[in-house]
Design an enzyme around this catalytic site. Structure first.
Site, short mmCIF file in Angstrom:
data_model
loop_
_atom_site.label_atom_id
_atom_site.label_comp_id
_atom_site.label_asym_id
_atom_site.label_seq_id
_atom_site.Cartn_x
_atom_site.Cartn_y
_atom_site.Cartn_z
N GLY A 1 2.45 -7.40 12.65
CA GLY A 1 2.94 -7.87 11.36
C GLY A 1 2.41 -9.24 10.98
O GLY A 1 2.89 -10.26 11.44
N CYS B 1 7.91 8.14 8.19
CA CYS B 1 7.44 9.20 7.30
C CYS B 1 8.64 9.96 6.81
O CYS B 1 9.64 10.08 7.50
CB CYS B 1 6.57 10.21 8.04
SG CYS B 1 5.32 9.52 9.07
N ASN C 1 0.83 -1.20 0.00
CA ASN C 1 0.00 0.00 0.00
C ASN C 1 0.86 1.25 0.00
O ASN C 1 1.93 1.28 0.60
CB ASN C 1 -0.96 0.01 1.20
CG ASN C 1 -0.36 0.63 2.45
OD1 ASN C 1 -0.30 1.85 2.60
ND2 ASN C 1 0.11 -0.22 3.35
N GLY D 1 -3.68 -5.77 11.56
CA GLY D 1 -3.88 -4.78 10.50
C GLY D 1 -4.64 -5.34 9.32
O GLY D 1 -5.87 -5.34 9.28
N ASN E 1 -2.58 7.79 16.68
CA ASN E 1 -1.33 7.69 15.92
C ASN E 1 -1.08 9.01 15.20
O ASN E 1 -2.00 9.61 14.63
CB ASN E 1 -1.45 6.54 14.93
CG ASN E 1 -0.19 6.33 14.10
OD1 ASN E 1 0.25 7.22 13.39
ND2 ASN E 1 0.39 5.15 14.20
N GLY F 1 0.65 -8.01 5.90
CA GLY F 1 -0.04 -9.29 5.77
C GLY F 1 0.85 -10.46 6.15
O GLY F 1 2.00 -10.28 6.54
N ASN G 1 6.18 -1.54 11.49
CA ASN G 1 5.43 -0.92 10.41
C ASN G 1 5.69 -1.74 9.15
O ASN G 1 6.38 -2.76 9.21
CB ASN G 1 5.89 0.54 10.25
CG ASN G 1 4.75 1.42 9.73
OD1 ASN G 1 3.98 1.00 8.88
ND2 ASN G 1 4.64 2.63 10.25
N THR G 2 5.18 -1.30 8.02
CA THR G 2 5.31 -2.11 6.79
C THR G 2 6.75 -2.10 6.25
O THR G 2 7.51 -1.18 6.50
CB THR G 2 4.37 -1.59 5.70
OG1 THR G 2 4.61 -0.19 5.54
CG2 THR G 2 2.93 -1.80 6.07
C1 LIG Z 1 -3.67 0.08 3.92
C2 LIG Z 1 -2.76 0.28 5.09
C3 LIG Z 1 -2.63 1.55 5.65
C4 LIG Z 1 -1.78 1.77 6.74
N1 LIG Z 1 -1.70 3.03 7.29
C5 LIG Z 1 -0.90 3.23 8.36
C6 LIG Z 1 -0.84 4.52 8.99
O1 LIG Z 1 -1.53 5.46 8.59
N2 LIG Z 1 -0.01 4.67 10.05
C7 LIG Z 1 0.75 3.66 10.56
O2 LIG Z 1 1.46 3.85 11.54
N3 LIG Z 1 0.70 2.42 9.99
C8 LIG Z 1 -0.10 2.18 8.91
N4 LIG Z 1 -0.17 0.93 8.35
C9 LIG Z 1 0.67 -0.16 8.89
C10 LIG Z 1 -0.10 -1.06 9.85
O3 LIG Z 1 -0.53 -0.35 10.99
C11 LIG Z 1 0.75 -2.27 10.30
O4 LIG Z 1 1.91 -1.79 10.97
C12 LIG Z 1 1.20 -3.12 9.12
O5 LIG Z 1 0.17 -3.24 8.17
C13 LIG Z 1 1.66 -4.53 9.54
O6 LIG Z 1 0.62 -5.25 10.15
P1 LIG Z 1 -0.33 -6.32 9.36
O7 LIG Z 1 0.59 -7.24 8.63
O8 LIG Z 1 -1.13 -6.97 10.44
O9 LIG Z 1 -1.16 -5.52 8.42
C14 LIG Z 1 -1.03 0.69 7.26
C15 LIG Z 1 -1.16 -0.58 6.71
C16 LIG Z 1 -2.02 -0.80 5.63
C17 LIG Z 1 -2.14 -2.18 5.06
#
Ligand SMILES: Cc1cc2nc3c(=O)[nH]c(=O)nc-3n(C[C@H](O)[C@H](O)[C@H](O)COP(=O)(O)O)c2cc1C
Ligand SMILES: Cc1cc2nc3c(=O)[nH]c(=O)nc-3n(C[C@H](O)[C@H](O)[C@H](O)COP(=O)(O)OP(=O)(O)OC[C@H]3O[C@@H](n4cnc5c(N)ncnc54)[C@H](O)[C@@H]3O)c2cc1C
Ligand code: FES
Lengths: 251, 303
Positions: B243, B130, B69, B265, B99, B217, B192-193
């Site tokens: 994560g 960021c 994303n 997430g 956040n 994911g 984070n991602t």
């Molecule tokens: C579509 C999307 C938008 C996200 N937006 C933010 C955000 O605005 N701020 C943030 O700190 N993390 C953001 N994340 C990261 C998630 O909070 C999380 O750290 C990450 O997706 C890993 O977890 P997951 O594998 O369970 O999704 C976003 C993730 C996704 C998929």
């Protein structure tokens, strides 16, 4: 909005690439409006991971119909479903077509699998005059299931008008000159863009558009479409998928 | 009765399940599917001082057991958040973690200074993944000094717990966790991602407009677990694990490697009831394993 475990009633092949899926989902069947969609989990596994969005094609009692083309892995798996299989569906999603208001003739214009939401729309347009322009690459790929007063256009001229469906509509439009019409369009982006141009300042026109989606209900922000007033984006899943033709910029 | 409550520094949660930032918006849509009051809490979408419209499409694409994303931190901004989103969040009866994402250190501080006055907010999570506009767009989260400064300055304007959300796109994440601790941060969340990309082989174009995006994911779970373990073995600081969690088993794994709580997430997009289902799974697991307090799981690894 809710998630349901529905049961596959049947899967029928309409042409080489197009399928009609019927599932038993009473709760959904009563809640859905034409032009709304559902997000379907095609497999229990982590691949494909995300749900796949599909317009609701038709409803009959407790049964919900979807019409789909095989596109990639997700739709290929969907095309292998058997009667009795369970299918996890999230819906109803999106706003749907607006069938209220003052018009005499409903002109439905669909390209390819874009005709999918029309059968349910037609059911809700009781009492109106309906014209359905159906476009496809060739006669083999034409979808006529559930349509009414069909006007066919094929790119290769193998059936009906030789050319695209928008050009066909334009050539027929003069016959509708002194009637109050409303256009409902659905199909690939180039087709919708052309329709948008034709409709500009002239016709009352609603377009159902597609976008990549992750959630389908407004939490991921993954499905933007540019607002025509320059003030940022709409979310296709929540603010759409149906928009008035002049609301959006189609890329 | 199994005690599901957990403590993250000074922040007490009724259970360890949190919904991750950017995957629940401001709570209202997902509340139609799930009872948010049952969860440990929710982390709201990254806020900046002024609203942001986000990136042009295509913003997302699916990859093998994951997704990319590049939303571009689209958000309503601090003012609208307070006026229009807080009233709903207040009614939820769950812990709200706010956040914040910014493009300068001053902006992080200003957002926190304003938002700390809102009673509905229990804690802050600072997204340092960021671009720092003043430093030519380099990520804050990649720079130890920047993370130190953000932690220290944000702490100076709020009494509420401050959690720093760490970027995994660094070679030693534990050094970042240490600098957060040294500068007064209450906890870290990780991860984070991960930066990733995908190309269409027929057009040779990137599948998302921003070219690169954040991978999330199930695909990232092993990486996230390794990062949590690294922090857990090297730094005395509470960790919120994130994560690729899809179910209660994944969640337990994060707690074992060192997480006090965890966030989910991407799974919310697929199964908006996942949070509640995970709580049920955790209870069953604790019963089977004769665990009375879920917090005993944290860092219970046998290595
Ligand atoms: C579509 C999307 C938008 C996200 N937006 C933010 C955000 O605005 N701020 C943030 O700190 N993390 C953001 N994340 C990261 C998630 O909070 C999380 O750290 C990450 O997706 C890993 O977890 P997951 O594998 O369970 O999704 C976003 C993730 C996704 C998929
Ligand atoms: C609101 C809406 C309604 C739709 N209604 C129908 C319908 O009634 N019948 C039908 O056949 N198709 C419909 N589509 C398109 C359908 O969702 C895609 O064909 C399907 O997601 C492809 O999945 P795949 O795994 O087979 O393809 P892949 O190409 O392998 O999919 C990869 C990823 O891209 C996404 N994707 C691919 N093509 C599209 C597309 N055209 N639109 C949105 N996302 C896409 C997928 O969801 C998936 O995340 C609709 C799309 C939207 C947004
Ligand atoms: S698909 Fe998630 S917001 Fe539209």
């Amino acid at each position: 909005m809710f998630t349901v475990l529905s049961t596959v009633e049947s899967l029928e092949r309409l042409n080489k690439n197009t399928f009609l899926l019927k599932v038993k989902a009473p709760q959904l069947a009563t809640a859905i409006k034409p032009g709304q969609f559902c997000n379907i989990k095609v497999s229990d596994a982590d691949y494909p991971l995300l749900r796949r969005p599909f317009s609701v094609c038709y409803t009959d009692g407790d049964t919900v119909y979807f019409m789909f083309d095989i596109q990639g892995e997700g739709t290929r798996i969907l095309a292998e479903k058997k009667t009795g299989d369970q299918l996890d569906i999230l819906g109803p999603l999106g706003n749907g077509f607006n069938t209220e208001g003052d018009f005499e003739v409903a002109v439905l214009i669909g390209g390819g699998i874009g005709v999918a939401p029309f059968p349910l729309l037609i059911k809700h347009l009781e009492g109106k005059e309906i014209l359905t322009f159906v476009g496809a690459r060739n006669s083999e790929q034409l979808i006529k299931w559930g349509m009414r007063n069909i006007l066919v256009a094929t790119d290769d001229g193998s059936e009906g008008f030789n050319g695209n469906v928008i050009a066909y509509f334009q050539s027929e439009a003069n016959k509708l000159e002194n009637k109050k019409i409303r256009i409902f369009g659905c199909g690939p982006n180039p087709m919708l863009k052309a329709l948008q141009k034709v409709a500009e300042k002239k016709y009352d026109c609603q377009l159902s558009i597609e976008s990549a989606m992750a959630c389908g209900f407004g939490i991921c922000q993954g499905c933007p479409v540019k607002k025509s007033d320059g003030m940022g984006y709409y979310l296709v899943c929540k603010d759409g998928p149906v928009f008035n033709s002049d609301q959006i910029v189609i890329e | 009765m199994i005690d599901l409550s957990v403590q993250i520094g000074r922040l007490k949660l009724k259970n360890p399940v949190l919904l991750a930032s950017g995957t629940v918006g401001y709570g209202n849509e997902i509340a139609e599917f799930t009872d948010l009051s049952k969860l440990g809490g929710i982390v709201t979408k990254s806020l900046s001082l002024k609203p942001r419209i986000g990136n042009p499409p295509q913003r997302i694409c699916e990859t093998a057991s994951g997704m990319l994303n590049a939303i571009g931190l689209a958000n309503v901004g601090v003012e609208v958040f307070i006026k229009e989103k807080i009233p709903f969040l207040k009614k939820l009866n769950t812990t709200i973690i706010c956040n914040i994402a910014a493009s300068s250190i001053e902006e992080y501080v200003e957002c926190t200074r304003i938002l700390t006055q809102e009673d509905a907010i229990a804690a802050f999570e600072i997204n340092v993944s960021c671009p720092n506009v003043k430093e030519g767009g380099l990520e804050f989260g990649n720079n130890l000094q920047a993370v130190a400064k953000i932690t220290e300055k944000v702490k100076a304007v709020t009494d509420k717990p401050v959690i720093i959300k760490l970027s995994p796109n660094v070679s030693r994440i534990s050094e970042f966790a240490k600098i957060v601790k040294d500068n007064g941060g209450d906890a870290v969340s990780a991860i984070n991602t991960l930066v990733g990309t995908a190309f269409d082989i027929w057009t040779r174009k990137p599948k998302i407009k921003n070219i690169t995006g954040g991978l999330s994911g199930p695909a990232i779970k092993p990486v996230a677990l390794a990062k949590v373990l690294e922090i857990s073995r090297n730094v005395e600081i509470p960790i919120i694990g994130i994560g690729g969690i899809m179910n209660w088993k994944d969640a337990v794994e994060f707690m074992i490697v060192g997480a006090s709580a965890f966030q989910i997430g991407t799974v919310n997009f697929i199964n908006p009831k996942a949070g509640e289902e995970i709580i049920d799974g955790l209870i069953e697991y604790c019963k089977k394993m004769s665990i009375n307090r879920i917090s005993d799981l944290t860092a219970s690894y046998e290595i």
